[in-house]
Write a protein that holds these residues in place. Sequence first.
Motif, PDB file in Angstrom:
ATOM      1  N   LEU A  19       6.514 -26.229   9.559  1.00 15.37           N
ATOM      2  CA  LEU A  19       6.322 -27.617   9.170  1.00 15.37           C
ATOM      3  C   LEU A  19       5.655 -28.475  10.237  1.00 15.37           C
ATOM      4  CD1 LEU A  19       9.344 -28.741   6.975  1.00 15.37           C
ATOM      5  CD2 LEU A  19       6.920 -28.749   6.416  1.00 15.37           C
ATOM      6  N   GLY A  20       5.353 -27.900  11.377  1.00 14.88           N
ATOM      7  CA  GLY A  20       4.544 -28.630  12.338  1.00 14.88           C
ATOM      8  C   GLY A  20       3.099 -28.723  11.907  1.00 14.88           C
ATOM      9  N   VAL A  21       2.695 -27.909  10.922  1.00 14.86           N
ATOM     10  CA  VAL A  21       1.293 -27.822  10.505  1.00 14.86           C
ATOM     11  C   VAL A  21       0.691 -29.163  10.059  1.00 14.86           C
ATOM     12  CG1 VAL A  21      -0.252 -26.812   8.761  1.00 14.86           C
ATOM     13  CG2 VAL A  21       1.350 -25.361  10.009  1.00 14.86           C
ATOM     14  N   PRO A 104      -4.610 -21.896  21.493  1.00 17.89           N
ATOM     15  CA  PRO A 104      -5.038 -23.160  22.109  1.00 17.89           C
ATOM     16  C   PRO A 104      -4.310 -24.398  21.598  1.00 17.89           C
ATOM     17  CG  PRO A 104      -6.931 -21.818  21.495  1.00 17.89           C
ATOM     18  CD  PRO A 104      -5.734 -21.197  20.849  1.00 17.89           C
ATOM     19  N   ILE A 105      -3.486 -24.249  20.560  1.00 17.13           N
ATOM     20  CA  ILE A 105      -2.729 -25.409  20.078  1.00 17.13           C
ATOM     21  C   ILE A 105      -1.873 -25.985  21.196  1.00 17.13           C
ATOM     22  CG2 ILE A 105      -0.748 -26.025  18.621  1.00 17.13           C
ATOM     23  CD1 ILE A 105      -2.019 -24.525  16.367  1.00 17.13           C
ATOM     24  N   LEU A 106      -1.382 -25.139  22.075  1.00 14.17           N
ATOM     25  CA  LEU A 106      -0.577 -25.631  23.192  1.00 14.17           C
ATOM     26  C   LEU A 106      -1.382 -26.594  24.046  1.00 14.17           C
ATOM     27  CD1 LEU A 106       0.765 -22.780  22.380  1.00 14.17           C
ATOM     28  CD2 LEU A 106       1.743 -22.855  24.671  1.00 14.17           C
ATOM     29  N   ALA A 107      -2.619 -26.210  24.380  1.00 21.48           N
ATOM     30  CA  ALA A 107      -3.458 -27.069  25.225  1.00 21.48           C
ATOM     31  C   ALA A 107      -3.912 -28.319  24.474  1.00 21.48           C
ATOM     32  CB  ALA A 107      -4.675 -26.276  25.706  1.00 21.48           C
ATOM     33  N   ILE A 108      -4.316 -28.163  23.216  1.00 21.17           N
ATOM     34  CA  ILE A 108      -4.815 -29.298  22.433  1.00 21.17           C
ATOM     35  C   ILE A 108      -3.772 -30.406  22.343  1.00 21.17           C
ATOM     36  CG2 ILE A 108      -5.499 -30.038  20.114  1.00 21.17           C
ATOM     37  CD1 ILE A 108      -6.807 -27.234  19.792  1.00 21.17           C
ATOM     38  N   PHE A 109      -2.547 -30.044  21.998  1.00 19.23           N
ATOM     39  CA  PHE A 109      -1.530 -31.069  21.795  1.00 19.23           C
ATOM     40  C   PHE A 109      -0.836 -31.484  23.091  1.00 19.23           C
ATOM     41  CE2 PHE A 109      -2.276 -29.876  17.450  1.00 19.23           C
ATOM     42  CZ  PHE A 109      -2.170 -31.097  16.795  1.00 19.23           C
ATOM     43  N   THR A 110      -0.915 -30.665  24.119  1.00 19.03           N
ATOM     44  CA  THR A 110      -0.449 -31.121  25.430  1.00 19.03           C
ATOM     45  C   THR A 110      -1.331 -32.263  25.914  1.00 19.03           C
ATOM     46  OG1 THR A 110       0.523 -28.999  26.062  1.00 19.03           O
ATOM     47  CG2 THR A 110      -0.136 -30.458  27.846  1.00 19.03           C
ATOM     48  N   GLU A 222      -0.196 -20.786   6.474  1.00 18.04           N
ATOM     49  CA  GLU A 222       0.003 -19.348   6.303  1.00 18.04           C
ATOM     50  C   GLU A 222       0.876 -18.788   7.420  1.00 18.04           C
ATOM     51  OE1 GLU A 222      -1.768 -18.505   9.772  1.00 18.04           O
ATOM     52  OE2 GLU A 222      -2.921 -19.718   8.384  1.00 18.04           O
ATOM     53  N   THR A 223       1.074 -19.593   8.471  1.00 14.67           N
ATOM     54  CA  THR A 223       1.903 -19.126   9.584  1.00 14.67           C
ATOM     55  C   THR A 223       3.311 -18.735   9.137  1.00 14.67           C
ATOM     56  OG1 THR A 223       2.693 -19.695  11.805  1.00 14.67           O
ATOM     57  CG2 THR A 223       2.729 -21.445  10.181  1.00 14.67           C
ATOM     58  N   ALA A 224       3.774 -19.303   8.026  1.00 14.23           N
ATOM     59  CA  ALA A 224       5.105 -18.935   7.528  1.00 14.23           C
ATOM     60  C   ALA A 224       5.189 -17.450   7.196  1.00 14.23           C
ATOM     61  CB  ALA A 224       5.459 -19.763   6.298  1.00 14.23           C
ATOM     62  N   ILE A 304       4.509 -28.758  16.560  1.00 11.31           N
ATOM     63  CA  ILE A 304       3.346 -27.919  16.265  1.00 11.31           C
ATOM     64  C   ILE A 304       3.015 -27.017  17.450  1.00 11.31           C
ATOM     65  CG2 ILE A 304       1.595 -29.590  17.032  1.00 11.31           C
ATOM     66  CD1 ILE A 304       1.419 -27.098  14.062  1.00 11.31           C
ATOM     67  N   ILE A 305       3.321 -27.465  18.667  1.00 10.64           N
ATOM     68  CA  ILE A 305       3.153 -26.582  19.819  1.00 10.64           C
ATOM     69  C   ILE A 305       4.051 -25.366  19.672  1.00 10.64           C
ATOM     70  CG2 ILE A 305       3.635 -26.363  22.289  1.00 10.64           C
ATOM     71  CD1 ILE A 305       2.556 -29.196  22.631  1.00 10.64           C
ATOM     72  N   GLN A 306       5.284 -25.591  19.212  1.00  9.27           N
ATOM     73  CA  GLN A 306       6.187 -24.461  18.992  1.00  9.27           C
ATOM     74  C   GLN A 306       5.630 -23.521  17.932  1.00  9.27           C
ATOM     75  OE1 GLN A 306      10.686 -24.088  18.863  1.00  9.27           O
ATOM     76  NE2 GLN A 306      10.278 -24.466  16.707  1.00  9.27           N
ATOM     77  N   THR A 307       5.072 -24.088  16.847  1.00 15.66           N
ATOM     78  CA  THR A 307       4.495 -23.254  15.793  1.00 15.66           C
ATOM     79  C   THR A 307       3.388 -22.364  16.350  1.00 15.66           C
ATOM     80  OG1 THR A 307       4.976 -24.952  14.135  1.00 15.66           O
ATOM     81  CG2 THR A 307       3.337 -23.295  13.548  1.00 15.66           C
ATOM     82  N   GLY A 308       2.476 -22.965  17.153  1.00 14.73           N
ATOM     83  CA  GLY A 308       1.392 -22.191  17.738  1.00 14.73           C
ATOM     84  C   GLY A 308       1.885 -21.161  18.737  1.00 14.73           C
ATOM     85  N   PHE A 309       2.858 -21.548  19.529  1.00 16.44           N
ATOM     86  CA  PHE A 309       3.411 -20.658  20.550  1.00 16.44           C
ATOM     87  C   PHE A 309       4.040 -19.425  19.915  1.00 16.44           C
ATOM     88  CE2 PHE A 309       6.818 -20.029  23.935  1.00 16.44           C
ATOM     89  CZ  PHE A 309       5.953 -19.457  24.843  1.00 16.44           C
TER      90      PHE A 309
END
Length: 470
Positions: A19-21, A104-110, A222-224, A304-309
């Motif tokens: 749900l961070g998507v 890269p979601i970690l870097a983008i949202f950081t 689709e990550t689910a 969303i960082i958690q989702t990407g991680f």
Amino acid sequence: MENKLQRNIDWKQGLSIALGVPLLIMPSIVYFTSYMYAFSILVWAISVGQGFFQNLAYAEMAVDFPDASGLPGYSQKILKSGGNRYSDFIGGFSAWSYWFAWSPILAIFTLSIKDFAVSVMPVLGNYPDKLVTLIIGTLIFFGMHMFNRKGLESGAVVGYILNIVSLLPLIVLAVAPFALGRVDMANITNNWMPADFTLDVKNILVIFGIFGMAQWSACAWETAAVYGPEYKDPKRDVVKALFSCGAICMVIFVLVQTVCIGLLGVDGVINSTEPPILTIAKMTFGSTGGIMSSIMLVAAMLMIIQTGFLGASRAMHSMASTNSLPKIFSRTNEYGVPVNAMISIIILNYGLIMLKSPSAILAASSLGYALANGISLYSYVKYKREKNNKSTKSGKENTKGLRVPRLWDKVIIAFAFVNIPLFLVGLVYLNSLDSGWSSTIVGVGVLALYVPLYKYSEKEKNMTNLTKTG
């Protein structure tokens, strides 16, 4: 050490992580408005709709391949049946592309969190930007590592808490301006497309590029399905988690973009000196409300960082488990968590946050996502046709898996072609307009790293076989 993922989550926990998507819309609100004006609202609606077609295919594969981790595992399972090293390489490359789409979601949202932090606490602006970014990045990266080192079950508890906080500001900020009568629909109807827009070759390429970037955000639920090996009941849990998240994404993506343009106007969105969603919060709730909204949106970005991680670490685990990456990335701790994969992702993102350009990182990452989707969808077509042929020869319909129309391969082949080559060409062209070739070079460079890693894993595999035969 046991390297097998454990089945300990249900569909609600999978949904909680995915749900961070909806927050993935934030990096693209201004960008899409600058190119597409109010048509960007329809771009999001079409892209989320695209996700329902593609993700139904992924749901079928998730049920039929319960031991495979999402897109990475599906392609590898199917293409390995080809029996040649080229199919094996392509399957592994699909997984690597998917890994690069999520990492890269970690870097983008950081970087986004850093911007929000500076707006709420202006004193941070007195310190070097790189220092502030590194401190915030360190807190986020290792915080995520600690929260998730005991598995998805414990990570989902954090997800439940963050869900309440993260979805609330998006929903409120999407609905409140309508309720207060502040949305001017003329801002939308009078600015549907740029006045000088013509449907020539260049603009067609731009459209493909925009939809390629939109897919990175709007289809990412689709990550689910990535957590297929960790669901207690994959056949039931995967479908529920996927389509519950998809329905939520459709509402939020469309409403948020509509409110931004309807309240601020096209020019107001494009020329905003801060994230448009923050401007809307201040206009709706005042300065204090704006600060509170910022805090809640930061919590949402942590989600969303958690989702990407988690998605990226499971992709690396899948690749290493199938000999597409060195075995070191398949090692798990006592809780069945791929900790080495997590650490490697943290290292990558330390490098990426130094680039200081979220849009450039996103553009490069979109190349990986288009490749991953395209290869996975082509793999699905291959699998679906083989599955249909077996049913035809036996005279019996397979009722064990998910009930998906027999002709779904005809639908999916179109989406596979859209991803490869159309989205890829459009993304490269769009990147060239915005940042020269830097985004494409970064994307191609990271994707090309797979070649030496794959060759090393092949050597490991050969050495293992020699030891066994010796």
